[in-house]
Design an enzyme around this catalytic site. Structure first.
Site, PDB file in Angstrom:
ATOM      1  N   HIS A 191      24.793  30.414  31.793  1.00 10.29           N
ATOM      2  CA  HIS A 191      24.766  31.877  31.928  1.00 10.29           C
ATOM      3  C   HIS A 191      25.977  32.439  32.645  1.00 10.29           C
ATOM      4  CE1 HIS A 191      24.064  32.549  36.234  1.00 10.29           C
ATOM      5  NE2 HIS A 191      23.420  31.415  36.219  1.00 10.29           N
TER       6      HIS A 191
HETATM    7  C1  UD1 Z   1      23.442  37.616  37.768  1.00  3.99           C
HETATM    8  C2  UD1 Z   1      24.274  37.313  38.994  1.00  3.99           C
HETATM    9  C3  UD1 Z   1      24.543  35.832  39.096  1.00  3.99           C
HETATM   10  C4  UD1 Z   1      23.270  35.041  39.009  1.00  3.99           C
HETATM   11  C5  UD1 Z   1      22.485  35.446  37.770  1.00  3.99           C
HETATM   12  C6  UD1 Z   1      21.152  34.760  37.736  1.00  3.99           C
HETATM   13  C7  UD1 Z   1      25.866  39.049  39.671  1.00  3.99           C
HETATM   14  C8  UD1 Z   1      27.280  39.470  39.648  1.00  3.99           C
HETATM   15  N1  UD1 Z   1      25.563  37.973  38.933  1.00  3.99           N
HETATM   16  O1  UD1 Z   1      24.206  37.249  36.599  1.00  3.99           O
HETATM   17  O2  UD1 Z   1      25.168  35.546  40.343  1.00  3.99           O
HETATM   18  O3  UD1 Z   1      23.605  33.688  38.941  1.00  3.99           O
HETATM   19  O4  UD1 Z   1      22.254  36.864  37.789  1.00  3.99           O
HETATM   20  O5  UD1 Z   1      20.624  34.778  36.440  1.00  3.99           O
HETATM   21  O6  UD1 Z   1      25.061  39.660  40.310  1.00  3.99           O
HETATM   22  N2  UD1 Z   1      20.262  41.152  30.929  1.00  3.99           N
HETATM   23  C9  UD1 Z   1      19.128  41.426  30.232  1.00  3.99           C
HETATM   24  N3  UD1 Z   1      17.941  41.381  30.902  1.00  3.99           N
HETATM   25  C10 UD1 Z   1      17.859  41.116  32.225  1.00  3.99           C
HETATM   26  C11 UD1 Z   1      19.037  40.845  32.924  1.00  3.99           C
HETATM   27  C12 UD1 Z   1      20.237  40.862  32.256  1.00  3.99           C
HETATM   28  O7  UD1 Z   1      19.146  41.673  29.044  1.00  3.99           O
HETATM   29  O8  UD1 Z   1      16.748  41.102  32.775  1.00  3.99           O
HETATM   30  C13 UD1 Z   1      21.562  41.186  30.197  1.00  3.99           C
HETATM   31  C14 UD1 Z   1      22.195  42.573  30.306  1.00  3.99           C
HETATM   32  O9  UD1 Z   1      22.826  42.860  29.116  1.00  3.99           O
HETATM   33  C15 UD1 Z   1      23.243  42.395  31.375  1.00  3.99           C
HETATM   34  C16 UD1 Z   1      23.650  40.919  31.214  1.00  3.99           C
HETATM   35  O10 UD1 Z   1      22.459  40.262  30.791  1.00  3.99           O
HETATM   36  O11 UD1 Z   1      24.323  43.256  31.212  1.00  3.99           O
HETATM   37  C17 UD1 Z   1      24.143  40.296  32.478  1.00  3.99           C
HETATM   38  O12 UD1 Z   1      23.239  40.555  33.557  1.00  3.99           O
HETATM   39  P1  UD1 Z   1      23.788  40.696  35.055  1.00  3.99           P
HETATM   40  O13 UD1 Z   1      22.650  40.939  35.976  1.00  3.99           O
HETATM   41  O14 UD1 Z   1      24.922  41.639  35.115  1.00  3.99           O
HETATM   42  O15 UD1 Z   1      24.440  39.298  35.330  1.00  3.99           O
HETATM   43  P2  UD1 Z   1      23.865  37.837  35.172  1.00  3.99           P
HETATM   44  O16 UD1 Z   1      24.733  37.113  34.218  1.00  3.99           O
HETATM   45  O17 UD1 Z   1      22.411  37.877  34.913  1.00  3.99           O
HETATM   46  N1  UDP Z   2      14.767  29.383  35.408  1.00  4.81           N
HETATM   47  C1  UDP Z   2      13.532  29.733  34.863  1.00  4.81           C
HETATM   48  N2  UDP Z   2      13.431  29.867  33.509  1.00  4.81           N
HETATM   49  C2  UDP Z   2      14.482  29.667  32.663  1.00  4.81           C
HETATM   50  C3  UDP Z   2      15.733  29.300  33.237  1.00  4.81           C
HETATM   51  C4  UDP Z   2      15.838  29.172  34.602  1.00  4.81           C
HETATM   52  O1  UDP Z   2      12.564  29.900  35.591  1.00  4.81           O
HETATM   53  O2  UDP Z   2      14.307  29.813  31.463  1.00  4.81           O
HETATM   54  C5  UDP Z   2      14.891  29.293  36.872  1.00  4.81           C
HETATM   55  C6  UDP Z   2      15.412  27.981  37.407  1.00  4.81           C
HETATM   56  O3  UDP Z   2      14.340  27.115  37.641  1.00  4.81           O
HETATM   57  C7  UDP Z   2      16.095  28.402  38.697  1.00  4.81           C
HETATM   58  C8  UDP Z   2      16.547  29.813  38.433  1.00  4.81           C
HETATM   59  O4  UDP Z   2      15.868  30.249  37.263  1.00  4.81           O
HETATM   60  O5  UDP Z   2      15.176  28.450  39.786  1.00  4.81           O
HETATM   61  C9  UDP Z   2      18.027  29.818  38.218  1.00  4.81           C
HETATM   62  O6  UDP Z   2      18.421  31.058  37.755  1.00  4.81           O
HETATM   63  P1  UDP Z   2      19.823  31.293  37.074  1.00  4.81           P
HETATM   64  O7  UDP Z   2      20.287  30.039  36.455  1.00  4.81           O
HETATM   65  O8  UDP Z   2      19.650  32.482  36.205  1.00  4.81           O
HETATM   66  O9  UDP Z   2      20.736  31.747  38.291  1.00  4.81           O
HETATM   67  P2  UDP Z   2      21.572  31.002  39.425  1.00  4.81           P
HETATM   68  O10 UDP Z   2      20.700  30.021  40.110  1.00  4.81           O
HETATM   69  O11 UDP Z   2      22.771  30.399  38.784  1.00  4.81           O
HETATM   70  O12 UDP Z   2      21.984  32.130  40.317  1.00  4.81           O
END
Ligand code: UD1
Ligand code: UDP
Length: 341
Positions: A191
């Site tokens: 991601h």
């Molecule tokens: C964010 C965090 C990252 C974390 C990750 C966990 C920042 C800068 N990044 O990244 O550190 O590791 O969350 O997953 O805060 N979207 C959806 N539904 C949702 C959420 C996101 O469709 O519920 C889509 C949207 O189009 C959005 C894109 O995903 O623009 C990215 O989401 P965003 O929260 O900006 O960043 P993450 O990649 O999720």
């Molecule tokens: N996770 C989950 N379902 C999924 C993928 C990940 O519950 O389909 C959980 C995973 O166990 C971990 C957390 O999401 O606890 C990690 O989130 P993510 O990888 O989005 O973010 P990061 O840890 O890199 O910030």
């Protein structure tokens, strides 16, 4: 006292400490709504049995919007302390909102570093650490980093909150075989923007995965789904894609897999806790303690050697230590009780 969360991993990691904070302090739990899709948010509140007192439903990840939405409510509540978790845009927004209303900041998951300023979270974590009065490091390594950086706040090493949540729920979770999940598989998550938004890296990852001699189960983060669609990239046929799953289901997938391929911070942590070898699909990691233990190895997409060979090497690895401690939520709250009288 007030705690802020905004994304999937924050909901998961805070699941055990929120009830303890509510029991021991006058406590308010706030959710920004940065993650908003039902399978990135609601499923976790439901599964983990916590609910925010305020949900701002921002549905965006822009720091200033998140902060502005929080400030009026925070001003009204006027907490002496704001607990900020980790390094997302919601964490940064919470720290800025706390500073604006003159609350003191407690940073949980402090001292995490990729040692690469190009990683979006790196400047945020460093700034939040610098702004915080009390810092809780998730590993000895992170505590050492903070000491080297001469951070002015007080540093504590209690462990990583994920250790409690992951161990508790993985004991309870039943290994129910699912139709679409093969008996033997590797588990994949991607991601991070450096992979999910970068067609070159996505294509390189596809060609590495194609040569892996195992089935690969891949719950696809919404950001990655968009990246694959936008660039019309087809995953190889050994990769089985599924929608993001709830925490109990993810732990089942983790327990059942041979090995983890990921760019997620939280998944690198859970892999070592559940003794699964991990390959991190990045050029760096913010989970150095897992690499030092040789439970995790870096494999950036532009590597030219064989991912299959690294998979076989890592499958032979014995993991015998969890660097993230235990009873972390209790230990953290005990320290907070001494600090905040
Ligand atoms: C964010 C965090 C990252 C974390 C990750 C966990 C920042 C800068 N990044 O990244 O550190 O590791 O969350 O997953 O805060 N979207 C959806 N539904 C949702 C959420 C996101 O469709 O519920 C889509 C949207 O189009 C959005 C894109 O995903 O623009 C990215 O989401 P965003 O929260 O900006 O960043 P993450 O990649 O999720
Ligand atoms: N996770 C989950 N379902 C999924 C993928 C990940 O519950 O389909 C959980 C995973 O166990 C971990 C957390 O999401 O606890 C990690 O989130 P993510 O990888 O989005 O973010 P990061 O840890 O890199 O910030």
């Amino acid at each position: 006292m007030l705690t802020v969360a905004g994304t999937r991993p924050e909901i998961i990691k805070l699941a055990d400490i929120i009830p303890l904070l509510s029991r021991n302090f006058e406590h308010v739990f706030v959710y920004t709504g940065q993650h908003y899709s039902p399978n990135m948010k609601d499923i976790f509140f439901d599964d983990l049995g916590i609910m925010p007192d305020y949900d701002f439903k921002c549905n965006v990840s822009d720091i200033s919007t998140l902060k502005e939405r929080m400030v009026p409510t925070l001003q009204q509540i006027n907490p002496e302390y704001v607990i900020v978790y980790g390094d997302t845009n919601s964490s940064m927004a919470a720290a800025l909102a706390a500073e604006q209303i003159n609350s003191k900041i407690i940073h949980i998951e402090a001292g995490v570093r990729d040692f690469d300023y190009a990683v979006p979270e790196e400047p945020l974590r460093i700034k939040i650490d610098e702004m915080s009065k009390y810092l809780f490091a998730p590993s000895q390594f992170c505590a050492t980093v903070l000491t080297y950086e001469n951070i002015s706040g007080r540093i504590f090493f209690t462990g990583n909150l994920i250790s409690d949540v992951c161990r508790r729920l993985s004991k309870n979770s039943k290994n129910i075989p699912k139709d679409d999940i093969p008996e033997e598989y590797l588990l994949l998550t991607i991601h991070r923007p450096e992979n999910a938004d970068n067609p070159h890296n996505l294509k390189l990852l596809c060609s590495h995965l194609k040569n892996v001699q195992y089935k690969v189960v891949f719950p696809v983060h919404p950001r990655t789904k968009q990246g694959l669609l936008r660039h019309n990239i087809q995953l190889p046929s050994n990769v089985i894609t599924i929608e993001p799953v709830g925490y109990a289901d993810f732990l089942n997938l983790l327990k059942g897999c041979r090995l983890v391929l990921t760019d997620s911070g939280g998944v690198q942590e859970e892999a070592v806790i559940l003794r699964k070898p991990c390959i991190t699909l990045r050029h760096t990691s913010a989970r150095w303690e897992t690499i030092l233990l040789r439970a995790n190895i870096l494999f950036p997409p532009d590597r030219e050697d064989s991912l299959q060979d690294i998979v076989e090497t890592m499958l032979a690895t014995k993991i015998n230590r969890n660097p993230y401690g235990e009873d972390v939520a209790i230990k953290t709250v005990e320290i907070l009780k001494e600090l905040i009288v």
